[in-house]
Design an enzyme around this catalytic site. Structure first.
Site, PDB file in Angstrom:
ATOM      1  N   PRO A 115       0.790  -1.237   0.000  1.00  0.00           N
ATOM      2  CA  PRO A 115       0.000   0.000   0.000  1.00  0.00           C
ATOM      3  C   PRO A 115       0.820   1.284   0.000  1.00  0.00           C
ATOM      4  O   PRO A 115       1.866   1.364   0.640  1.00  0.00           O
ATOM      5  CB  PRO A 115      -0.814  -0.111   1.298  1.00  0.00           C
ATOM      6  CG  PRO A 115      -0.179  -1.174   2.107  1.00  0.00           C
ATOM      7  CD  PRO A 115       0.497  -2.095   1.144  1.00  0.00           C
ATOM      8  N   ASN A 116       0.293   2.226  -0.741  1.00  0.00           N
ATOM      9  CA  ASN A 116       0.822   3.602  -0.847  1.00  0.00           C
ATOM     10  C   ASN A 116       2.102   3.711  -1.677  1.00  0.00           C
ATOM     11  O   ASN A 116       2.564   4.817  -1.942  1.00  0.00           O
ATOM     12  CB  ASN A 116       1.029   4.231   0.541  1.00  0.00           C
ATOM     13  CG  ASN A 116      -0.265   4.295   1.327  1.00  0.00           C
ATOM     14  OD1 ASN A 116      -1.248   4.839   0.834  1.00  0.00           O
ATOM     15  ND2 ASN A 116      -0.295   3.720   2.507  1.00  0.00           N
ATOM     16  N   ARG A 119       4.916  11.063  -2.579  1.00  0.00           N
ATOM     17  CA  ARG A 119       4.647  10.699  -1.178  1.00  0.00           C
ATOM     18  C   ARG A 119       5.887  10.966  -0.311  1.00  0.00           C
ATOM     19  O   ARG A 119       6.943  10.339  -0.531  1.00  0.00           O
ATOM     20  CB  ARG A 119       4.309   9.206  -1.120  1.00  0.00           C
ATOM     21  CG  ARG A 119       4.162   8.660   0.253  1.00  0.00           C
ATOM     22  CD  ARG A 119       4.107   7.144   0.234  1.00  0.00           C
ATOM     23  NE  ARG A 119       3.961   6.650   1.587  1.00  0.00           N
ATOM     24  CZ  ARG A 119       4.241   5.419   1.965  1.00  0.00           C
ATOM     25  NH1 ARG A 119       4.661   4.535   1.093  1.00  0.00           N
ATOM     26  NH2 ARG A 119       4.085   5.064   3.216  1.00  0.00           N
ATOM     27  N   ALA A 121       3.433  -0.823   4.784  1.00  0.00           N
ATOM     28  CA  ALA A 121       2.998  -0.829   6.187  1.00  0.00           C
ATOM     29  C   ALA A 121       2.611  -2.230   6.668  1.00  0.00           C
ATOM     30  O   ALA A 121       2.721  -2.539   7.865  1.00  0.00           O
ATOM     31  CB  ALA A 121       1.840   0.141   6.377  1.00  0.00           C
ATOM     32  N   HIS A 129      13.022  -2.403   1.634  1.00  0.00           N
ATOM     33  CA  HIS A 129      12.408  -1.139   2.053  1.00  0.00           C
ATOM     34  C   HIS A 129      13.268   0.018   1.581  1.00  0.00           C
ATOM     35  O   HIS A 129      14.510  -0.041   1.682  1.00  0.00           O
ATOM     36  CB  HIS A 129      12.269  -1.078   3.582  1.00  0.00           C
ATOM     37  CG  HIS A 129      11.359  -2.129   4.110  1.00  0.00           C
ATOM     38  ND1 HIS A 129       9.993  -2.041   4.006  1.00  0.00           N
ATOM     39  CD2 HIS A 129      11.623  -3.319   4.689  1.00  0.00           C
ATOM     40  CE1 HIS A 129       9.453  -3.129   4.521  1.00  0.00           C
ATOM     41  NE2 HIS A 129      10.411  -3.930   4.932  1.00  0.00           N
TER      42      HIS A 129
END
Ligand code: DQA
Length: 151
Positions: A11-12, A19, A78, A101
């Site tokens: 997500p995102n 972002r 997340a 990440h």
């Protein structure tokens, strides 16, 4: 030997580029995918890409990798920190996975410092921005090639 890898983003990550650029940089997900495709060519590795904001879709995607791809490059975003469903899916398919990440999750808020998915992955690369993906792909392909040699 041809190697196939699924690159899965949570997500995102579709918002990369705009972002929180001070944390995640200015590269978009399309930029990351293009850089991975170029590296994949160099490594003799075919890539497929998937991104979703939905936990169940990510689980379905991981399940769908069974028997189809040799490895998974995974940024669960997340969900890294609390999705036992994604962790179980990675464990269930038994395909080597590397967790990546963009940011160094170990340097950030306490809730980000735990990964529930990393223990079922072969390795974790954090904190190198887009290079986390590229380093992760190199490591994953090395693991896949090592395993295939032993078959
Ligand atoms: C992230 C780190 C997560 O904590 C965060 O929720 C993300 C991005 C990273 O790539 O640095 O969405 O996975």
């Amino acid at each position: 030997m041809g190697v196939k890898v699924k690159v899965i983003n949570g997500p995102n990550l579709n918002l990369l580029g705009t972002r929180e650029p001070d944390i995640y940089g200015k590269d978009t997900l399309a930029d990351i995918e293009a850089a991975l495709t170029a590296l994949g060519k160099e490594l003799g590795c075919e890539l497929e890409f998937f991104q979703s904001n939905h936990e169940g879709e990510l689980v379905d995607c991981i399940q769908g990798c069974r028997g189809r791809v040799d490895g998974i490059l995974l940024n669960p975003a997340a969900y890294t920190h609390y999705s036992y469903a994604i962790r179980d899916a990675v464990a269930a398919v038994g395909i080597p996975a590397v967790e990546v990440h963009i940011s160094n999750i170990h340097q950030r808020e306490a809730f980000r410092q735990q990964s529930v998915t990393a223990p079922v992955c072969c390795g974790q690369v954090v904190g190198f921005g887009v290079d986390s993906y590229l380093l992760g792909l190199r490591g994953l392909v090395g693991i896949i090639r090592g395993r295939k040699q032993h078959l």
